[in-house]
Design an enzyme around this catalytic site. Sequence first.
Site, PDB file in Angstrom:
ATOM      1  N   SER A  40       0.039   8.434  36.436  1.00  0.00           N
ATOM      2  CA  SER A  40       0.752   7.498  35.578  1.00  0.00           C
ATOM      3  C   SER A  40       2.022   8.133  35.051  1.00  0.00           C
ATOM      4  O   SER A  40       2.252   9.329  35.208  1.00  0.00           O
ATOM      5  CB  SER A  40      -0.148   7.080  34.399  1.00  0.00           C
ATOM      6  OG  SER A  40      -0.486   8.218  33.607  1.00  0.00           O
ATOM      7  N   ILE A  45       3.814   4.550  23.562  1.00  0.00           N
ATOM      8  CA  ILE A  45       3.126   3.259  23.672  1.00  0.00           C
ATOM      9  C   ILE A  45       2.189   3.238  24.880  1.00  0.00           C
ATOM     10  O   ILE A  45       1.807   2.175  25.363  1.00  0.00           O
ATOM     11  CB  ILE A  45       4.128   2.093  23.752  1.00  0.00           C
ATOM     12  CG1 ILE A  45       5.087   2.273  24.939  1.00  0.00           C
ATOM     13  CG2 ILE A  45       4.899   1.983  22.450  1.00  0.00           C
ATOM     14  CD1 ILE A  45       5.963   1.066  25.193  1.00  0.00           C
ATOM     15  N   ALA A  86      -8.570  12.664  31.975  1.00  0.00           N
ATOM     16  CA  ALA A  86      -8.684  13.600  33.091  1.00  0.00           C
ATOM     17  C   ALA A  86     -10.115  13.654  33.617  1.00  0.00           C
ATOM     18  O   ALA A  86     -10.328  13.699  34.843  1.00  0.00           O
ATOM     19  CB  ALA A  86      -8.229  14.992  32.651  1.00  0.00           C
ATOM     20  N   HIS A  96     -29.168  25.154  13.252  1.00  0.00           N
ATOM     21  CA  HIS A  96     -28.693  25.075  11.871  1.00  0.00           C
ATOM     22  C   HIS A  96     -28.099  26.426  11.471  1.00  0.00           C
ATOM     23  O   HIS A  96     -28.669  27.477  11.794  1.00  0.00           O
ATOM     24  CB  HIS A  96     -29.869  24.748  10.933  1.00  0.00           C
ATOM     25  CG  HIS A  96     -29.513  24.810   9.482  1.00  0.00           C
ATOM     26  ND1 HIS A  96     -28.866  23.785   8.836  1.00  0.00           N
ATOM     27  CD2 HIS A  96     -29.703  25.799   8.560  1.00  0.00           C
ATOM     28  CE1 HIS A  96     -28.694  24.123   7.571  1.00  0.00           C
ATOM     29  NE2 HIS A  96     -29.179  25.334   7.374  1.00  0.00           N
TER      30      HIS A  96
END
Length: 464
Positions: free
Chosen positions: A148, A270, A319, A443
């Site tokens: 992209s 955007i 990814a 913990h």
Amino acid sequence: MIKSYDLIILGGGIAGYTAAIRASQLGLRAALIEKDRVGGTCLHKGCIPTKAFLKSAEVFQQVKNAGHFGVQTAAAALQFSKVRERKDEIVQKLYQGVQSLVKQAKVDSFTGTATFVSNESTTEHHTVIKVNDDQTLEGKHIVIATGSRSRELSTMPFNNDLVLSSDNMVELRELPQSVTIVGGGVIGVEWAAMLADFDIPVTIIEPMDRLLPAEDESISKAMQTSLEAKGVTCWTSVKDIERSNDSAAIRFIHNEEERLVENEKILVAIGREAHTSDLNLDAIGVERDGNVILINDQQQTTVPNIYAAGDCTSGPQLAHKAAWQAKTAVEHIAGLQVEGYALSDIPRCIYTTPQAASVGLTQQQLERKQRPFEAKTYPLQFNGKALIEETTGFAKLLYDPETNDLLGLHLFGDHVTEMIGIGAMSLYVNASTEELAEVILPHPTLSETINEAAKMAIGSPLHI
């Protein structure tokens, strides 16, 4: 001379090189075409460099506030040149590693741009691809993994000067004095948090009614509160955003009043759009929705021997989603049994300080689907490790009230991106709230908050 392959992969980002390596493992003769550097956006312009910057910003703030923990230091000073050097070293190390992996896989690599030849040269079993218009390859199967690119606003196109994309931002030599960010999605809020932690004044402008509109509303509210505590100015529900007089000033309408924001730079964040427009896909019959390639659960396009993976397909542009899709595509090509994966079950992470992480459906999605659910939220303020780390936030668990199956998990606080894997695994194995409540977690850790939320769901809370 035409070179023939079992598989030709277009794009060398994480989807592309994953496909190449998996093809080699399965005994397929593969070729990889990449116009720039293997690793793609994630390695060179996205995930890795921005997280390196975010870590430096986090450390800068930790040093400034070290006195609160009883550690006295000299005044903290930011050397952005060193921040850049560290980022570049990390990227280069990983880049060399990816190059080595592709080489070990004995995949033929080609540098250049690829285009499909018209369907007159494409048969059911062979597809012809041109590389740089001077080399011809023929493949039994194709995986499109072209990724992209940053989406532009028509009213303020990128100029790598006053109006920047996130790609431009990672290449800055110096930090700007102030920044206006158009877009309050993941990219926008990560840059806002980072710049604010570098003590840079930031304003976010978002047309939707909240930041991170794709995430659970609880995450959106917590993120805006966190950013505003850092000094970020957040404008939501704005309209008519436009650049003022070729400057870095932006005008917009909020509550029917015109507003003006003036900063040194503008970052347009955007989102990103699929990079498929120059592949000549229409000529071979690969259907798209806009630039997004349509695929089935096996990653096949509308042309059965052509597959697609990563950001050029629909769904979250992540990814780890791209790598999984590439693996699925190659395994299907090799004749292995593959199964689909609900896109909502892919974990989503936001690496601000504090962080956000989610997997599964949001409360708003469940409400829109009119699906019955229950929600339990455990505040981090009751967790010992959260007090030690001095982080605030929550673990929000959504579940089916009849079956008690987990539907979604939404976390906010320090280090929660390292915890969301618990939710992803739980959804994968269709775990119930009882099973989550019975798991013994160490913990003191922040991960105990997930266990506590599950205990709330089954009516046996312990620390609340």
